[in-house]
Design a protein around this motif. Structure first.
Motif, PDB file in Angstrom:
ATOM      1  N   PRO A   1       1.207  58.301  15.700  1.00  0.00           N
ATOM      2  CA  PRO A   1       1.200  59.025  16.975  1.00  0.00           C
ATOM      3  C   PRO A   1      -0.183  59.145  17.632  1.00  0.00           C
ATOM      4  O   PRO A   1      -0.275  59.175  18.856  1.00  0.00           O
ATOM      5  N   TYR A   2      -1.270  59.180  16.835  1.00  0.00           N
ATOM      6  CA  TYR A   2      -2.575  59.343  17.480  1.00  0.00           C
ATOM      7  C   TYR A   2      -2.940  58.135  18.342  1.00  0.00           C
ATOM      8  O   TYR A   2      -3.723  58.249  19.281  1.00  0.00           O
TER       9      TYR A   2
ATOM     10  N   MET B   1      -1.168  58.737  21.529  1.00  0.00           N
ATOM     11  CA  MET B   1      -1.863  59.811  22.241  1.00  0.00           C
ATOM     12  C   MET B   1      -3.097  59.257  22.949  1.00  0.00           C
ATOM     13  O   MET B   1      -3.376  59.633  24.088  1.00  0.00           O
TER      14      MET B   1
ATOM     15  N   LYS C   1      -3.928  59.203  26.975  1.00  0.00           N
ATOM     16  CA  LYS C   1      -5.124  59.746  27.618  1.00  0.00           C
ATOM     17  C   LYS C   1      -5.690  58.782  28.639  1.00  0.00           C
ATOM     18  O   LYS C   1      -6.568  59.138  29.411  1.00  0.00           O
TER      19      LYS C   1
ATOM     20  N   TYR D   1      -9.894  54.120  16.915  1.00  0.00           N
ATOM     21  CA  TYR D   1      -9.036  54.914  16.031  1.00  0.00           C
ATOM     22  C   TYR D   1      -8.387  54.136  14.886  1.00  0.00           C
ATOM     23  O   TYR D   1      -8.797  54.297  13.742  1.00  0.00           O
TER      24      TYR D   1
ATOM     25  N   PRO E   1     -14.154  62.179   6.963  1.00  0.00           N
ATOM     26  CA  PRO E   1     -14.531  63.577   6.732  1.00  0.00           C
ATOM     27  C   PRO E   1     -13.654  64.267   5.693  1.00  0.00           C
ATOM     28  O   PRO E   1     -14.106  65.181   5.028  1.00  0.00           O
TER      29      PRO E   1
ATOM     30  N   ALA F   1      -0.192  64.722  13.755  1.00  0.00           N
ATOM     31  CA  ALA F   1      -0.396  63.283  13.650  1.00  0.00           C
ATOM     32  C   ALA F   1      -0.981  62.704  14.934  1.00  0.00           C
ATOM     33  O   ALA F   1      -1.370  61.545  14.961  1.00  0.00           O
ATOM     34  N   SER F   2      -1.033  63.499  15.994  1.00  0.00           N
ATOM     35  CA  SER F   2      -1.493  62.953  17.267  1.00  0.00           C
ATOM     36  C   SER F   2      -3.000  63.085  17.469  1.00  0.00           C
ATOM     37  O   SER F   2      -3.544  62.569  18.433  1.00  0.00           O
ATOM     38  N   PHE F   3      -3.662  63.807  16.567  1.00  0.00           N
ATOM     39  CA  PHE F   3      -5.124  63.785  16.535  1.00  0.00           C
ATOM     40  C   PHE F   3      -5.543  62.806  15.450  1.00  0.00           C
ATOM     41  O   PHE F   3      -4.922  62.755  14.386  1.00  0.00           O
TER      42      PHE F   3
ATOM     43  N   PRO G   1      -7.432  61.930  12.301  1.00  0.00           N
ATOM     44  CA  PRO G   1      -7.968  62.825  11.274  1.00  0.00           C
ATOM     45  C   PRO G   1      -9.447  62.610  10.986  1.00  0.00           C
ATOM     46  O   PRO G   1     -10.070  63.437  10.348  1.00  0.00           O
ATOM     47  N   VAL G   2     -10.010  61.503  11.456  1.00  0.00           N
ATOM     48  CA  VAL G   2     -11.404  61.231  11.124  1.00  0.00           C
ATOM     49  C   VAL G   2     -12.342  61.415  12.321  1.00  0.00           C
ATOM     50  O   VAL G   2     -13.511  61.061  12.249  1.00  0.00           O
ATOM     51  N   HIS G   3     -11.806  61.955  13.422  1.00  0.00           N
ATOM     52  CA  HIS G   3     -12.665  62.286  14.554  1.00  0.00           C
ATOM     53  C   HIS G   3     -12.508  63.771  14.849  1.00  0.00           C
ATOM     54  O   HIS G   3     -11.417  64.314  14.708  1.00  0.00           O
TER      55      HIS G   3
ATOM     56  N   ASP H   1     -14.744  65.560  19.947  1.00  0.00           N
ATOM     57  CA  ASP H   1     -14.895  64.146  20.303  1.00  0.00           C
ATOM     58  C   ASP H   1     -13.681  63.696  21.112  1.00  0.00           C
ATOM     59  O   ASP H   1     -13.808  63.078  22.175  1.00  0.00           O
ATOM     60  N   GLN H   2     -12.493  64.052  20.628  1.00  0.00           N
ATOM     61  CA  GLN H   2     -11.278  63.555  21.272  1.00  0.00           C
ATOM     62  C   GLN H   2     -11.010  64.237  22.610  1.00  0.00           C
ATOM     63  O   GLN H   2     -10.481  63.617  23.528  1.00  0.00           O
TER      64      GLN H   2
ATOM     65  N   TYR I   1     -12.108  69.344  12.518  1.00  0.00           N
ATOM     66  CA  TYR I   1     -11.115  68.277  12.457  1.00  0.00           C
ATOM     67  C   TYR I   1      -9.732  68.907  12.552  1.00  0.00           C
ATOM     68  O   TYR I   1      -9.542  70.070  12.187  1.00  0.00           O
TER      69      TYR I   1
ATOM     70  N   TRP J   1      -7.108  68.725  10.888  1.00  0.00           N
ATOM     71  CA  TRP J   1      -6.490  69.237   9.666  1.00  0.00           C
ATOM     72  C   TRP J   1      -7.162  70.507   9.166  1.00  0.00           C
ATOM     73  O   TRP J   1      -6.732  71.097   8.182  1.00  0.00           O
ATOM     74  N   GLU J   2      -8.227  70.920   9.846  1.00  0.00           N
ATOM     75  CA  GLU J   2      -8.848  72.189   9.459  1.00  0.00           C
ATOM     76  C   GLU J   2      -8.234  73.358  10.222  1.00  0.00           C
ATOM     77  O   GLU J   2      -8.565  74.504   9.965  1.00  0.00           O
TER      78      GLU J   2
ATOM     79  N   MET K   1      -4.385  70.660  21.240  1.00  0.00           N
ATOM     80  CA  MET K   1      -3.707  69.544  21.897  1.00  0.00           C
ATOM     81  C   MET K   1      -3.464  69.874  23.370  1.00  0.00           C
ATOM     82  O   MET K   1      -3.656  69.033  24.255  1.00  0.00           O
TER      83      MET K   1
END
Ligand SMILES: Nc1ncnc2c1ncn2[C@@H]1O[C@H](COP(=O)(O)OP(=O)(O)OP(=O)(O)O)[C@@H](O)[C@H]1O
Ligand SMILES: [Mg+2]
Lengths: 328, 342
Positions: free
Chosen positions: A224-225, A228, A232, A243, A322, B112-114, B116-118, B122-123, B162, B164-165, B175
């Motif tokens: 999904p990202y 997304m 954008k 990504y 991270p 899941a739409s973000f 996870p490593v940015h 940033d996004q 992030y 997931w935090e 979002m």
């Protein structure tokens, strides 16, 4: 992050100690020692030694001492920078492996750079253009790359180069530079020779890496990202590179750890076929001749490389992801 | 008033090896500026595919095969032109300048739409830098402002967090902040509250309504929960198997439903006024497999008012039955319908 690296570095001596014990005892495991095989060799050529000479030889190399003493003498020497003497070559080990080690690392680095810089783009193109002509083309290429043993590629290329161009592609130096001291001209000569074995060795790795990269990226592209990022208004290439490629590479980075030692041992056959002055063939010979101090040093260097490789890949991974950084 | 978005006879099909999935097969609705339009329907009826078509986000093997998606687009010079989004190249510049800037999406799964490593900062800043002519510092300021607006505690620090935090509710707020980054005129929320618990759900709905008034946006709100529709929507579109069964203002849909499907859907909501011990009615039968669509009206096999020879022979068109509601049902329509196969 810095803390994490320091922690890992502090572990290094402990790991090296454990590995040195293993290396030593594995080398000692086969029955007999260097003197036994030396006598056998002499016997084969018709001469022999009397018992006193044998004892003297054993004493000279410290082979009459208990194993534990031998081990500490060996390790103690290495800590002082004295790697001992090769029983087989009758020369200091340091001298024997110095240049070979450098060449091996160079070849390894070249192979690594070639395979990654080919495999990642191939994987990205195959995945983003799934089921297109180019994807099928690379799929066939990858199958061939994985299925063909590297020594086979080496033999075929050697034969082609020799029969069509009359050039010999073996070795890493032209004859006039083999024993010459280091100079700019020798470096250039090395680079002229290095690319071919590097390419041969890289082919196999490229095919494997590209397949994994394609599969990983295909998984990520449906997440999904990615949608997304499209929603954008990002352009397709930019979002793919930022990504999903980032997430697809992470699992590959963790393979760097065992890449280094694997490259050394995996290249033994190719190095033998191409007559490369690298470490692999030296290890092979030292093992068959029970030249245990030399073999021990080389095995220990392998272990050291494995530890360093894992450290590099762990640090890289922590830097890229991270989630791993937080756990550490 | 002219609509902001007009979807006309939209058809989006997926061409699989096993056959064609007619996920959306003739959908019509309008969205007026500042209006909240709720799209309801059972799972798999084509809600997500409809809105992905509007944003030209349909991926292979799917394709918009027919219909118009007319949108009042503001071009770079600020002029208003009506463009048909269905005709645009999905990778082209025009649609990319609309996505995120004029039409924004709040996706179904915020986790899941973000990436996870940015970081979320940033996004969010990326969305701003893509569409607004600002430098990084200004983008950061806007991002903090948006996070503040959606009720994120410590917005400055959260830029470096992030996804997931964050807790589920905060993640959905982040979002929403990202979607609102460029002040879109149309916000599409695809079941934005399914992934979070009920209390947080109510907070997020209220937040959306507040922001909708502040920014004067239109919202398309997708859900299968009629309770949520009642809370948030001005206008309701009821979908079944890729077609609109009925549409109308929220009061009419709830108090004066016309289509047998809408009636059945409403009857299946638990009510505190119902006599105790009474069994909750359910819609008989089950949703057909996407490959085996019924002929004629897609709802006829489960419909109580099924008229043999009529409902299974042709597809009823969506027609206005009064000045408020539109229904696609032969009970109300004796005019020529779409004949099967045309
Ligand atoms: N990529 C795809 N390939 C094939 N079929 C698809 C694809 N995406 C959606 N569909 C089909 O389209 C139909 C509608 O799907 P859609 O996601 O729009 O449903 P929905 O109404 O959003 O359901 P939900 O409430 O579960 O989100 C489903 O039958 C689904 O199987
Ligand atoms: Mg959906």
């Amino acid at each position: 992050m810095t803390q994490y690296i320091i922690k890992r570095l502090l572990l290094l001596p402990l790991l090296l100690f454990i590995f040195s014990v293993f290396a030593f005892f594995i080398i000692q495991a086969p029955p007999g020692d260097f003197v036994t095989s030396y006598i056998a060799e002499l016997a084969a050529s018709g001469s022999s030694m009397d018992q006193a000479q044998i004892e003297a030889l054993r004493e000279q190399y410290g082979l009459d001492q208990p194993l534990i003493v031998q081990y500490f003498r060996w390790v103690g020497g290495m800590l002082r920078g004295d790697f001992g003497v090769s029983l087989d070559w009758k020369r200091p080990i340091m001298e024997l492996i110095k240049e070979r080690l450098l060449l091996t690392v160079l070849l390894g680095a070249a192979t690594f750079i070639i395979s990654w810089s080919l495999a990642i783009p191939i994987g990205i193109i195959s995945a983003t253009k799934q089921y297109s002509f180019i994807d099928y083309f690379f799929t066939v290429f990858n199958y061939l790359g994985v299925a063909t043993p590297t020594f086979m590629t080496a033999l075929v290329l050697m034969w082609l180069a020799y029969s069509y161009f009359g050039i010999s592609v073996t070795g890493l130096f032209s004859p006039e530079y083999v024993d010459a001291p280091w100079s700019l001209a020798r470096v250039i000569d090395l680079l002229k020779h290095l690319w071919l074995p590097a390419l041969i060795l890289a082919l196999d790795g490229t095919a494997r890496l590209a397949r994994v990269m394609r599969a990983n990226l295909l998984d990520e592209l449906n997440k999904p990202y990615v949608e997304m990022a499209r929603a954008k208004g990002m352009s397709e290439w930019r979002l793919v590179l930022k990504y999903p490629v980032h997430l697809a590479i992470n699992p590959l980075v963790s393979t760097i750890g065992w890449y280094l030692p694997m490259l050394f041992s995996g290249s033994v056959i190719v190095a033998t076929v191409l007559n490369l002055p690298t470490i692999g063939p030296l290890l092979l010979r030292s093992l068959t001749n029970q030249d245990m101090f030399l073999a021990g040093v080389i095995v220990l260097i392998y272990c050291f490389l494995a530890i360093i490789g894992t450290l590099i890949s762990d640090v890289l991974l922590a830097w890229l992801d991270p989630r791993i950084r937080m756990e550490a | 008033m002219t609509p902001l978005l007009s979807v006309r006879n939209l058809k989006t099909h997926f061409f699989l090896d096993e056959g064609v999935v007619k996920a959306v097969d003739g959908v019509d609705f309008d969205v007026f500026p500042g209006q909240v339009v709720g799209i309801v329907g059972e799972s798999g009826c084509g809600k997500s595919v409809t809105i992905k078509s509007v944003m030209q986000l349909i991926q292979k093997p799917g394709r918009i095969i027919d219909g118009q998606i007319l949108f009042r687009h503001h071009d770079e010079a600020g002029r208003e032109t009506i463009i048909d989004l269905a005709q645009l190249d999905p990778h082209g510049k025009t649609i990319r300048s609309i996505r995120g800037a004029e039409i924004a999406l709040i996706p179904q799964e915020p986790m899941a739409s973000f990436s996870p490593v940015h970081t979320i900062g940033d996004q969010i800043m990326e969305a701003i830098l893509l569409h607004l002519d600002v430098d990084e510092e200004e983008a950061r300021r806007i991002a903090v402002e948006r996070l503040h607006e959606v009720g994120m505690p410590n917005p400055e620090q959260r830029l470096n967090a992030y996804s997931w935090e964050l807790s589920g509710g905060l993640r959905q707020r982040a979002m929403i902040a990202m979607s609102l980054a460029c002040n879109p005129r149309l916000l599409i929320a695809d079941e934005p509250t399914t992934a979070i618990d009920v209390t947080t759900q109510a907070q997020v709905l209220n937040l959306l309504l507040t922001l909708q008034k502040q920014h004067n946006m239109a919202i398309i709100f997708i859900t299968h929960d009629l309770g949520v529709i009642a809370q948030i929507a001005d206008f309701v579109v009821v979908m079944y198997l890729g077609r609109v069964m009925e549409s109308g203002p929220v009061e009419d849909i709830f108090f004066n439903p016309q289509h047998p499907y809408t009636k059945a859907l409403l009857e299946s909501i638990p009510s505190i006024y119902a006599p105790a011990g009474k069994r909750l009615p359910t819609i008989e039968g089950s949703i057909p497999h996407p490959f085996s669509r019924p002929s004629g009206c897609p709802f006829h096999p489960r419909c109580k008012a099924f008229m043999p020879g009529v409902c299974n022979a042709a597809i009823p068109k969506l027609k206005a039955i009064n000045d408020r509601q539109s229904v696609s049902c032969f009970l109300y329509d004796h005019a020529p319908a779409i004949v099967e196969g045309s």
